[in-house]
Write a protein that holds these residues in place. Structure first.
Motif, PDB file in Angstrom:
ATOM      1  N   HIS A 111      -0.875   5.198  -1.104  1.00 32.70           N
ATOM      2  CA  HIS A 111      -0.294   5.531   0.343  1.00 32.70           C
ATOM      3  C   HIS A 111       0.119   4.292   1.034  1.00 32.70           C
ATOM      4  CE1 HIS A 111      -1.058   8.412   3.861  1.00 32.70           C
ATOM      5  NE2 HIS A 111       0.192   7.512   4.062  1.00 32.70           N
ATOM      6  N   ALA A 137       3.163  12.464   3.678  1.00 33.02           N
ATOM      7  CA  ALA A 137       1.744  12.759   4.078  1.00 33.02           C
ATOM      8  C   ALA A 137       1.796  13.706   5.115  1.00 33.02           C
ATOM      9  CB  ALA A 137       1.433  11.183   4.807  1.00 33.02           C
ATOM     10  N   THR A 173       2.292   8.124  -1.832  1.00 37.66           N
ATOM     11  CA  THR A 173       2.466   8.840  -0.745  1.00 37.66           C
ATOM     12  C   THR A 173       2.990   7.953   0.420  1.00 37.66           C
ATOM     13  OG1 THR A 173       0.365  10.224  -1.528  1.00 37.66           O
ATOM     14  CG2 THR A 173       1.147  10.100   1.013  1.00 37.66           C
ATOM     15  N   SER A 189      -3.178   3.693   4.484  1.00 37.48           N
ATOM     16  CA  SER A 189      -2.174   4.487   5.456  1.00 37.48           C
ATOM     17  C   SER A 189      -1.699   3.621   6.721  1.00 37.48           C
ATOM     18  CB  SER A 189      -3.180   5.583   6.094  1.00 37.48           C
ATOM     19  OG  SER A 189      -4.215   5.005   6.675  1.00 37.48           O
ATOM     20  N   THR A 233       5.074  11.668  -2.160  1.00 36.97           N
ATOM     21  CA  THR A 233       4.335  12.762  -1.627  1.00 36.97           C
ATOM     22  C   THR A 233       4.568  12.321   0.004  1.00 36.97           C
ATOM     23  OG1 THR A 233       3.031  13.436  -3.526  1.00 36.97           O
ATOM     24  CG2 THR A 233       2.269  13.836  -1.326  1.00 36.97           C
TER      25      THR A 233
END
Length: 108
Positions: A52, A92, A72, A31, A90
């Motif tokens: 991610h 987040a 993501t 992230s 996707t």
């Protein structure tokens, strides 16, 4: 050139500013990881993101950067060039940001 194995970004930024060729292997982010594609040179194969990532920035005039996997993103910056999404992105939860200047997003 990434021909085998995975590259774990582990909360770091990967900048691709020259020639790029991927035949196998993936970029595994987190992230807080970011990928920046800028500069010039050939771009062959897909980007190979499989998890991610905080930010993906495309700023490479005259190039097409392609993906073919599901991943993501929190931020997507299309500044120059073409981003061809052959997979599933996707955005987040909690405030995804998409910035587009002169970049193009295609979804074949």
């Amino acid at each position: 050139t990434l021909t085998k194995g995975d590259l774990n970004l582990n909360c770091k930024t990967l900048r691709i500013s020259g020639n790029y060729n991927r035949t196998s292997g993936n970029k595994i982010g987190s992230s807080t990881s970011s990928i920046i594609v800028d500069g010039s040179g050939t771009f062959s194969g897909t980007l190979g993101i499989v998890s991610h990532n905080n930010t993906l920035t495309i700023n490479r005039t005259g190039s097409s950067v392609a993906t073919g996997s599901a991943f993501t993103l929190t931020n997507l910056n299309l500044l120059n060039g073409t981003f061809t999404n052959g997979g599933t992105i996707t955005m987040a939860s909690g405030g995804a940001v998409v910035t587009r200047n002169a970049g193009v997003l295609t979804n074949p």
